[in-house]
Design a protein around this motif. Structure first.
Motif, PDB file in Angstrom:
ATOM      1  N   ILE A  98      45.053  57.126  43.503  1.00 48.89           N
ATOM      2  CA  ILE A  98      45.764  56.012  42.860  1.00 48.89           C
ATOM      3  C   ILE A  98      44.801  54.850  42.630  1.00 48.89           C
ATOM      4  CG2 ILE A  98      47.536  54.242  43.211  1.00 48.89           C
ATOM      5  CD1 ILE A  98      49.165  56.394  44.727  1.00 48.89           C
ATOM      6  N   CYS A  99      44.009  54.538  43.654  1.00 50.79           N
ATOM      7  CA  CYS A  99      43.050  53.435  43.539  1.00 50.79           C
ATOM      8  C   CYS A  99      41.984  53.722  42.486  1.00 50.79           C
ATOM      9  CB  CYS A  99      42.381  53.176  44.889  1.00 50.79           C
ATOM     10  SG  CYS A  99      43.446  52.416  46.128  1.00 50.79           S
ATOM     11  N   LYS A 100      41.543  54.966  42.432  1.00 53.22           N
ATOM     12  CA  LYS A 100      40.514  55.335  41.454  1.00 53.22           C
ATOM     13  C   LYS A 100      40.991  55.052  40.040  1.00 53.22           C
ATOM     14  CE  LYS A 100      37.649  59.251  40.014  1.00 53.22           C
ATOM     15  NZ  LYS A 100      37.339  60.696  40.245  1.00 53.22           N
ATOM     16  N   LYS A 101      42.223  55.407  39.751  1.00 48.43           N
ATOM     17  CA  LYS A 101      42.775  55.160  38.418  1.00 48.43           C
ATOM     18  C   LYS A 101      43.023  53.669  38.198  1.00 48.43           C
ATOM     19  CE  LYS A 101      44.993  59.694  38.182  1.00 48.43           C
ATOM     20  NZ  LYS A 101      46.288  60.431  38.191  1.00 48.43           N
ATOM     21  N   LYS A 102      43.487  53.000  39.227  1.00 48.32           N
ATOM     22  CA  LYS A 102      43.840  51.589  39.115  1.00 48.32           C
ATOM     23  C   LYS A 102      42.620  50.710  38.869  1.00 48.32           C
ATOM     24  CE  LYS A 102      47.005  50.108  41.948  1.00 48.32           C
ATOM     25  NZ  LYS A 102      47.735  49.643  43.162  1.00 48.32           N
ATOM     26  N   PHE A 103      41.493  51.074  39.483  1.00 50.30           N
ATOM     27  CA  PHE A 103      40.322  50.188  39.436  1.00 50.30           C
ATOM     28  C   PHE A 103      39.151  50.774  38.633  1.00 50.30           C
ATOM     29  CE2 PHE A 103      42.392  49.235  43.608  1.00 50.30           C
ATOM     30  CZ  PHE A 103      42.887  47.989  43.250  1.00 50.30           C
ATOM     31  N   GLU A 104      39.426  51.729  37.768  1.00 47.16           N
ATOM     32  CA  GLU A 104      38.328  52.358  37.038  1.00 47.16           C
ATOM     33  C   GLU A 104      37.596  51.386  36.122  1.00 47.16           C
ATOM     34  OE1 GLU A 104      39.875  55.592  34.824  1.00 47.16           O
ATOM     35  OE2 GLU A 104      41.380  54.407  33.753  1.00 47.16           O
ATOM     36  N   GLN A 105      38.224  50.273  35.751  1.00 48.48           N
ATOM     37  CA  GLN A 105      37.580  49.274  34.905  1.00 48.48           C
ATOM     38  C   GLN A 105      36.999  48.109  35.699  1.00 48.48           C
ATOM     39  OE1 GLN A 105      37.214  49.938  31.653  1.00 48.48           O
ATOM     40  NE2 GLN A 105      38.355  51.835  32.041  1.00 48.48           N
ATOM     41  N   ASN A 106      37.135  48.136  37.011  1.00 49.72           N
ATOM     42  CA  ASN A 106      36.672  47.025  37.855  1.00 49.72           C
ATOM     43  C   ASN A 106      35.368  47.390  38.549  1.00 49.72           C
ATOM     44  OD1 ASN A 106      40.053  46.884  38.318  1.00 49.72           O
ATOM     45  ND2 ASN A 106      38.996  45.036  37.648  1.00 49.72           N
ATOM     46  N   GLN A 107      34.332  46.644  38.258  1.00 50.16           N
ATOM     47  CA  GLN A 107      33.007  46.935  38.786  1.00 50.16           C
ATOM     48  C   GLN A 107      32.799  46.416  40.202  1.00 50.16           C
ATOM     49  OE1 GLN A 107      30.870  48.896  36.926  1.00 50.16           O
ATOM     50  NE2 GLN A 107      32.700  49.016  35.647  1.00 50.16           N
ATOM     51  N   ASN A 108      33.737  45.634  40.721  1.00 46.46           N
ATOM     52  CA  ASN A 108      33.550  45.051  42.053  1.00 46.46           C
ATOM     53  C   ASN A 108      34.494  45.647  43.102  1.00 46.46           C
ATOM     54  OD1 ASN A 108      35.900  43.843  41.059  1.00 46.46           O
ATOM     55  ND2 ASN A 108      35.487  41.886  42.083  1.00 46.46           N
ATOM     56  N   VAL A 109      35.136  46.763  42.767  1.00 40.30           N
ATOM     57  CA  VAL A 109      36.005  47.463  43.718  1.00 40.30           C
ATOM     58  C   VAL A 109      35.395  48.828  44.019  1.00 40.30           C
ATOM     59  CG1 VAL A 109      38.316  48.365  44.181  1.00 40.30           C
ATOM     60  CG2 VAL A 109      38.048  46.286  42.814  1.00 40.30           C
ATOM     61  N   LYS A 123      40.669  40.789  43.711  1.00 38.51           N
ATOM     62  CA  LYS A 123      39.465  41.201  42.973  1.00 38.51           C
ATOM     63  C   LYS A 123      38.903  40.116  42.066  1.00 38.51           C
ATOM     64  CE  LYS A 123      42.182  43.400  39.322  1.00 38.51           C
ATOM     65  NZ  LYS A 123      42.529  44.673  38.647  1.00 38.51           N
ATOM     66  N   HIS A 124      39.733  39.214  41.572  1.00 44.41           N
ATOM     67  CA  HIS A 124      39.247  38.151  40.690  1.00 44.41           C
ATOM     68  C   HIS A 124      38.820  36.899  41.459  1.00 44.41           C
ATOM     69  CE1 HIS A 124      40.425  40.498  37.282  1.00 44.41           C
ATOM     70  NE2 HIS A 124      41.707  40.482  37.604  1.00 44.41           N
ATOM     71  N   ARG A 125      39.043  36.902  42.778  1.00 41.36           N
ATOM     72  CA  ARG A 125      38.713  35.724  43.591  1.00 41.36           C
ATOM     73  C   ARG A 125      37.453  35.908  44.413  1.00 41.36           C
ATOM     74  NH1 ARG A 125      44.169  34.127  46.772  1.00 41.36           N
ATOM     75  NH2 ARG A 125      42.699  32.628  47.677  1.00 41.36           N
ATOM     76  N   ILE A 126      36.987  37.147  44.531  1.00 39.17           N
ATOM     77  CA  ILE A 126      35.882  37.439  45.450  1.00 39.17           C
ATOM     78  C   ILE A 126      34.775  38.202  44.717  1.00 39.17           C
ATOM     79  CG2 ILE A 126      37.266  37.318  47.548  1.00 39.17           C
ATOM     80  CD1 ILE A 126      36.562  40.708  46.104  1.00 39.17           C
TER      81      ILE A 126
END
Length: 237
Positions: free
Chosen positions: A79-90, A61-64
């Protein structure tokens, strides 16, 4: 697959044979091995078909620029929803359980890299693999790479076990590899594998697929995953 609970989709929605350490190690090996091939960069928009609990997205996520994750398992998507809730590019999407090779819901989105890792072995037949490739071709940028990784090319369970153990020894996680194999043998995974089987695509079948679909593709024999005996199909659109 209907209401039958002894199938692969039901299994991955309810259980797993992988620990967090297993997932991390598997993805560490995969990303390290594929980086010289895919050359991940900040302009990439990646599609991850069968994302599981999102370890590829975590690694990249930090490379692309963006990564779009597709999955049949509602449990993994949660699981992914909780893991990436702060990531705008996922971005996360639910695949249809009965028509999981249909990617038309992605609309006009275009991807520079498409990855399907350790997934097609759970497909019913090679026709589904053909459909997946055809669907991917419609959403690929010109020059995009589609990597179908970790393809089982033979029925030898013993060779799979040896391949995993050799990697465990080389990568210094032999104990974890042994425990994983034990879990696989004693869990419901083994029962479903015995009844449902895995999709085997020998090298001759992969070559026939390349010819039939007129693909610009090559079969990679380089080790990209924990199992050194698996092969990989790299398609360029």
């Amino acid at each position: 697959m209907g209401e039958n609970t002894d199938n692969w989709i039901a299994f991955w929605n309810e259980e797993t044979i992988f620990t967090d350490a297993d997932w991390r190690k598997n993805m560490e090996i995969f990303v390290r091995a594929t980086s010289p091939i895919i050359k991940y960069n900040s302009d990439d928009i990646i599609l991850d078909i069968g994302c599981g609990p999102g370890y590829l997205a975590s690694s990249l996520k930090h490379r692309i620029k963006e990564i779009h994750c597709l999955e049949t398992s509602e449990r993994y998507l949660e699981i992914c929803k909780k893991k990436f809730e702060q990531n705008q590019n996922v971005f996360l999407y639910k695949l249809d359980n009965e028509n999981y090779t249909d990617l038309s819901f992605l609309g006009n989105r275009k991807f520079s890299v498409i990855i399907c890792l350790s997934v097609i072995q759970y497909y019913k037949n090679i026709s589904q693999v053909e459909k997946l490739i055809e669907q991917a071709s419609r959403i690929a940028r010109p020059g995009a790479k589609f990597l179908i990784a970790d393809i089982q090319v033979s029925t030898g369970t013993f060779s799979d076990v040896c391949g995993i153990l050799k990697t465990g020894l080389k990568e210094k996680f032999l104990r974890e590899a042994l425990l994983f194999l034990l879990r696989a043998r004693t869990s419901r995974y083994h029962k479903i594998r015995s009844s449902q089987g895995l999709l085997i695509l020998p090298l001759e079948k992969l070559n026939e697929l390349i010819v039939k679909l007129h693909l610009d593709a090559q079969i990679l024999h380089t080790q990209l995953t924990v199992n050194e005996n698996r092969k990989h199909l790299l398609i360029t659109f």
